[in-house]
Write a protein that holds these residues in place. Structure first.
Motif, PDB file in Angstrom:
ATOM      1  N   ASP A   1       0.804  -1.225   0.000  1.00 14.34           N
ATOM      2  CA  ASP A   1       0.000   0.000   0.000  1.00 14.34           C
ATOM      3  C   ASP A   1       0.838   1.277   0.000  1.00 14.34           C
ATOM      4  O   ASP A   1       0.489   2.240  -0.707  1.00 14.34           O
ATOM      5  CB  ASP A   1      -0.975  -0.001   1.178  1.00 14.34           C
ATOM      6  CG  ASP A   1      -2.089   1.007   0.990  1.00 14.34           C
ATOM      7  OD1 ASP A   1      -2.984   0.736   0.157  1.00 14.34           O
ATOM      8  OD2 ASP A   1      -2.073   2.061   1.662  1.00 14.34           O
TER       9      ASP A   1
ATOM     10  N   SER B   1      -4.671   4.266  -2.589  1.00 18.56           N
ATOM     11  CA  SER B   1      -3.976   3.743  -1.415  1.00 18.56           C
ATOM     12  C   SER B   1      -4.812   4.007  -0.171  1.00 18.56           C
ATOM     13  O   SER B   1      -5.268   5.137   0.049  1.00 18.56           O
ATOM     14  CB  SER B   1      -2.604   4.416  -1.278  1.00 18.56           C
ATOM     15  OG  SER B   1      -2.113   4.328   0.036  1.00 18.56           O
TER      16      SER B   1
ATOM     17  N   ALA C   1      -4.955  -3.465  -1.848  1.00 18.77           N
ATOM     18  CA  ALA C   1      -3.618  -2.981  -2.194  1.00 18.77           C
ATOM     19  C   ALA C   1      -3.059  -3.723  -3.400  1.00 18.77           C
ATOM     20  O   ALA C   1      -2.519  -3.110  -4.328  1.00 18.77           O
ATOM     21  CB  ALA C   1      -2.680  -3.122  -1.001  1.00 18.77           C
TER      22      ALA C   1
END
Length: 275
Positions: free
Chosen positions: A182, A192, A262
């Motif tokens: 991330d 993110s 992510a």
């Protein structure tokens, strides 16, 4: 725009889900390797149909090619976790010995392909409710390159501890990938969760954590009378089982949802998982 009823594909999904569930629990011998995939495809179709009914649209309808791509991405992602489990040995598959290596790989890959579509479909459904928006307003914080690299390094640290001391640090399986990936997404200006949190927006964090937890409940529910099936061996947390899973183990599903978010945005060219 809201629709008055479920679309036809959602009704088909409901039938697939219920029939697969009934056969998986009702038949004897090996069966779930053939039923897991249609059961979870049925779940995905049903949930996507509910989203379309609530909002007039869903990712499956807007971008069917992107939705199908989720199945392809899902296979290597879950094989990664299977690889990590070689160190932790937190779950094993009963019935594994009935399959050759090739058969096991093919049946497993087909089943693993449903993981990300299930979680993302569920996330899209949860996002249609008001509570993520209400609860997702958090205090922001300053995010700079130094902090991103610290977080990224902490992810690698978690992974190394888990690999060398798996009986103690096995929970890091469900955190390390998130902290490795991330911050890179934030660095590369991709969606993110950490970046969103720094801006005071925790909506996606809540949505994906809840989505993975909800899918986790159904994974464990439908697994309990299945065969082949998985069982758990979790150090110092192996008590108060809900189905085969110790109650504390359900906590791992929440960061698992963050990891899927992510990974998806690291690999995808799409700027928003809902677009």
């Amino acid at each position: 725009m809201r629709r008055s009823g479920l679309p036809a594909y959602a009704l088909l999904g409901l039938i697939m889900l219920l029939l697969s569930w009934a056969f998986s629990w009702g038949l004897s011998g090996l069966r779930t390797h053939l039923l897991f995939f249609p059961q979870w495809v049925g779940y995905c179709l049903l949930v996507s149909g509910i989203v379309q009914r609530r909002t007039g649209s869903c990712l499956l309808v807007r971008k069917p090619s992107a939705y199908l791509l989720l199945f392809l991405v899902s296979m290597p992602v879950w094989w990664l976790f299977e690889g990590l489990n070689l160190f932790t040995q937190n779950w094993i598959y009963l019935g594994r010995e009935a399959f050759s290596g090739t058969e096991y790989f093919l049946y497993s890959s087909l089943s693993f392909s449903t993981v990300i579509p299930a979680v993302f479909s569920t996330a899209e459904l949860i996002a249609t409710f008001s509570w993520p928006k209400k609860l997702g307003k958090w205090p922001g914080f300053s995010l700079n390159s130094r902090l991103l690299w610290i977080l990224h390094g902490s992810g690698w640290g978690m992974l190394i501890l888990m690999l060398f001391f798996p009986s103690t640090f096995f929970p890091f399986m469900w955190l390390s990938m998130f902290f490795i990936i991330d911050p890179l997404n934030a660095r590369f200006r991709r969606p993110s969760l950490i970046k969103q949190l720094s801006e005071g927006n925790g909506q996606a964090l809540l949505v994906f954590g809840a989505a993975a937890l909800m899918c986790g409940f159904f994974w464990e529910l439908w697994n309990v009378y299945a065969y082949p099936k998985w069982i758990y061996s979790i150090p110092y947390l192996d008590f108060l089982h809900v189905f085969e899973m110790p109650l504390a183990g359900y906590g791992g599903y929440i960061p698992f949802g963050w990891e899927l978010y992510a990974v998806y945005h690291l690999l995808s060219t799409r700027r928003n998982w809902l677009s």
